[in-house]
Scaffold this active site. Structure first.
Site, short mmCIF file in Angstrom:
data_model
loop_
_atom_site.label_atom_id
_atom_site.label_comp_id
_atom_site.label_asym_id
_atom_site.label_seq_id
_atom_site.Cartn_x
_atom_site.Cartn_y
_atom_site.Cartn_z
N PRO A 94 0.82 -1.22 0.00
CA PRO A 94 0.00 0.00 0.00
C PRO A 94 0.84 1.26 0.00
CG PRO A 94 -0.95 -1.61 1.47
CD PRO A 94 0.34 -2.19 0.99
N CYS A 95 0.48 2.19 -0.89
CA CYS A 95 1.33 3.35 -1.14
C CYS A 95 0.90 4.59 -0.38
CB CYS A 95 1.32 3.67 -2.63
SG CYS A 95 -0.30 4.21 -3.25
N GLN A 96 -0.24 4.57 0.29
CA GLN A 96 -0.77 5.81 0.86
C GLN A 96 0.21 6.57 1.75
OE1 GLN A 96 -2.48 3.07 0.50
NE2 GLN A 96 -4.29 3.65 -0.68
#
Length: 721
Positions: A94-96
């Site tokens: 996940p890149c958030q």
């Protein structure tokens, strides 16, 4: 590899975009891990054979053994896969936390995140390669974020984990710790046939000792380098059958403003009196805000597709219709095939598509790895990497924004240019040799015995230098001409400056009487009665012609190398340069030497060209390489009369150089580089002194052949007329 079939496992699979491209490249996905219920149903709808593993599950609860067992069942082996039998593991944790589109948290330690589960599974399954994708924001993320109001005077210096790039260093360290060589790269999806500008960080980890470079781009921003120009939104949506487009409609309030905009425009093109009302609190906030009320352009690549095309800050409005892009249009831009089915609500499907890796980008990388595993010849962005490069030498492949140079195309261009022009290598050999070095330090510190017979990772000799070339290279490295203390751009400027000065010096020193060929009419018209007068004037004339001829190219080279965001504009455009900002905004420039080099017709012509670019949503300027805005010249008078907002659409002297480089001190640095470079070539002399010396030498030649004084001049004239 099982039965000659390349095997892959997908972690953080999402809607399968990355793995669909990998699959099209020749890999077979045997197990997936994804926590989102709608995304797993999307996978099952399109790949029913993955129904056992494509169920919502948390990677933290999934063991490597489970994945190996699932793979064995898909392949009908009658046993689990064994560690080492999987060729590739893919995933994008996940890149958030790293995304530049959202707020960063105060603690962003990848070692305490799902990234470590990716590392855990890679370590236990031992694939030949792993491929990890993440957002550009990872490059500059600290591990701990210190608020800006607690920095500077009165506060302690930033600690190591508060520095920009600390998160990336943690990622690379963990990858190295499990025994993989890693080549991280910042890639632009548009370079690989994706009709969208989408910068992403790609990590390719290799279980063996080689460093894997990326495949050669298949497209180019301006259609240069022998490949087609970037694809556009029009290219993406041509022939799309979408009779009942699915999308989230805009509110009446949003439509009020969007309806006022044309293709390619955004909030900046609204009437001034409506901008504060339309933007609300964002009106006075910082940043370019280019995504607000944005209508897309048919003839440009799409901006980066996000999880939603209808949010206020990430508008992706259709060029001519009053709606956001539809689900199928979104999928086309991400290069999903039209028969790929997405499950879930409209919002869920937007999110699945927006969070995917473009299929074509994944295919290009996957095909590259497939060929390597199958021992086929690679076409890569770099020549084969030599084996003495160590992991640490590739840390700077990514720009960390810590004052270190990124290893980039500009570095390799600079070094190749230097080797060709200052060491006298052939262009091909210069390019080949330059490609082996990660940065200037690598080049300066590389040992001659390693350079003499460069070998690829397979042990094959790929570049052989002669003893003479090794000696010249060694002397050049010791000359101090290239410095690790300067940026790549500053070194490039220095090389260009030295080459220019050296060419002028060589020209002056090579002049002889036969090159001058003095004009007899000019001799008599100017009353030149002695050989010294005849020769001196003609030597200065010859030198001036050479310098003036070369100066335009020299200045253009200085402008282009001022920043890696500046490049020569396509010839058919008529402009000289184009500067592209980080958000894709283009600034077009017509360059003139000084502020008195344009007549009325030229000013009228370029005023119209500037207005055309402004209407297209770009910026445009006339740039003068020297001068001041306060200088009274005919050209500046014409600009004031003819060019609307002339002060906003001209860049004069320092303004031009500082605008291109985005460095307010650049012009000062430039002149210092020019001064030092000239000293390196001319030492204590000036070119004027060299010209005087040349004139004395050629005068002696004249006297020896024709005699001295008035009679000598007459003898010369009689010999040619």
């Amino acid at each position: 590899m099982i039965n000659n079939q390349l095997i892959s496992i997908a972690l953080f699979a999402g809607a399968f975009g990355l793995d669909l491209g990998i699959e099209e490249a020749g890999f077979y996905t045997v197990s997936v891990v994804e926590i989102d219920a709608d995304a797993t149903k999307t996978i099952v709808l399109n790949r029913p054979y993955l129904s056992e593993s494509a169920v919502p599950r948390d990677i933290r609860q999934v063991s490597a053994q489970i994945l190996l067992e699932e793979g064995g069942r898909v392949l009908k082996l009658g046993r689990p896969l064994l560690p080492g039998e999987v060729d590739l593991i893919t995933g994008g944790p996940p890149c958030q936390p790293f995304s530049t589109a959202g707020k960063r948290g105060s603690v962003i330690d990848p070692r305490g995140s799902l990234f470590m589960d990716f590392i855990r599974i890679v370590q236990e399954i031992q694939p030949r390669f792993f491929l990890m994708e993440n957002v550009k924001g990872l490059l500059s993320s600290p591990i701990r974020h210190r608020p800006h109001n607690k920095r500077g005077a009165g506060y302690p210096p930033l600690e190591a984990d508060e520095m920009e790039g600390a998160a990336l260093q943690a990622v690379l360290t963990e990858m190295k710790a499990i025994g993989y060589k890693v080549a991280p790269s910042l890639v632009e999806a548009a370079d690989y046939g994706v009709p969208q500008t989408r910068a992403r960080v790609i990590f390719i980890g290799s279980q063996k000792s080689e460093i894997i470079s990326l495949p050669k781009p298949t497209h180019d921003r301006n259609g240069l380098k022998g490949v087609p120009i970037w694809l556009t939104l029009r290219d993406a949506l041509v022939n799309l059958s979408d009779p009942k487009p699915e999308y989230v409609p805009y509110s009446k309030q949003r439509l009020k403003y969007i309806s006022l905009l044309k293709e390619g425009q955004n909030w900046k093109h609204l009437p001034d009196e409506l901008k504060p009302e339309a933007m609300g609190g964002a009106y006075k906030s910082g940043g370019g805000k280019v995504g607000f009320y944005r209508r897309l352009s048919w003839d440009k690549p799409s901006p980066t597709v996000t999880a939603s095309p209808h949010q206020k800050a990430t508008d992706m409005c259709h060029p001519v219709e009053l709606r956001p892009l539809s689900i199928r249009e979104y999928a086309r831009i991400q290069t999903f095939p039209d028969n790929w089915v997405f499950y879930g609500s409209v919002a869920s499907r937007y999110k699945q598509i927006g969070n995917s890796v473009p299929v074509k980008l994944a295919y290009a990388i996957g095909k590259h790895l497939y060929k390597l595993i199958k021992d086929e010849k690679l076409q890569s962005t770099n020549y084969e990497q030599i084996s003495f490069f160590e992991f640490e030498q590739f840390k700077n492949l990514i720009e960390l924004k810590q004052g270190k140079d990124k290893v980039s195309e500009q570095f390799h261009e600079m070094l190749a240019y230097a080797l060709k022009n200052e060491v006298d290598f052939t262009p091909k050999k210069a390019r080949s040799l330059a490609s082996y070095f990660a940065d200037i330090t690598d080049f300066l510190e590389a040992k001659e015995e390693n350079i003499k017979n460069l070998k690829s990772i397979s042990g094959k000799n790929v570049l052989k230098l002669t003893d003479e070339e090794i000696i010249k290279l060694s002397l050049y490295k010791k000359s101090g001409f290239l410095s690790a203390e300067l940026t790549v751009a500053e070194n490039y400027l220095a090389v260009i400056s030295r080459v220019f000065t050296q060419k002028q010096l060589d020209m002056v020193r090579s002049l002889s009487l036969k090159h001058l060929n003095p004009n007899p009419f000019l001799i008599r018209a100017l009353n030149l009665d002695t050989p010294d007068e005849v020769v001196r004037l003609n030597v200065y004339m010859a030198a001036t012609r050479s310098i003036v001829t070369s100066m335009g190219f020299f200045i253009e080279d200085l402008l282009v190398t001022s920043s890696d965001t500046v490049e020569k504009a396509p010839k058919k455009s008529g402009w000289d340069l184009v500067k592209t900002s980080g958000d894709g905004e283009k600034s077009w420039l017509q360059i003139k030497s000084g502020p008195n080099n344009m007549d009325k017709d030229q000013v009228v012509y370029w005023a119209e060209k500037i207005q055309d670019k402004v209407k297209e949503g770009d910026k445009a300027y006339i740039g003068f390489t020297y001068g001041k805005r306060t200088t009274r010249t005919v050209t500046i008078g014409l600009l004031k009369q003819i060019l609307p907002d002339w002060e906003m659409q001209t860049l004069i002297g320092k303004e031009l150089w500082n605008f291109l480089s985005e460095d307010p001190d650049y012009s000062s640095k430039l002149f210092e580089v020019l001064r030092k470079s000239a000293h390196q070539v001319l030492h204590q002399n000036s070119l004027s002194e060299e010209i005087d010396s040349c004139a004395t030498r050629v005068t002696d030649e004249f006297i020896q052949e024709f005699g001295d004084g008035v009679q000598g001049v007459s003898n010369y004239i009689n010999s040619i007329f």
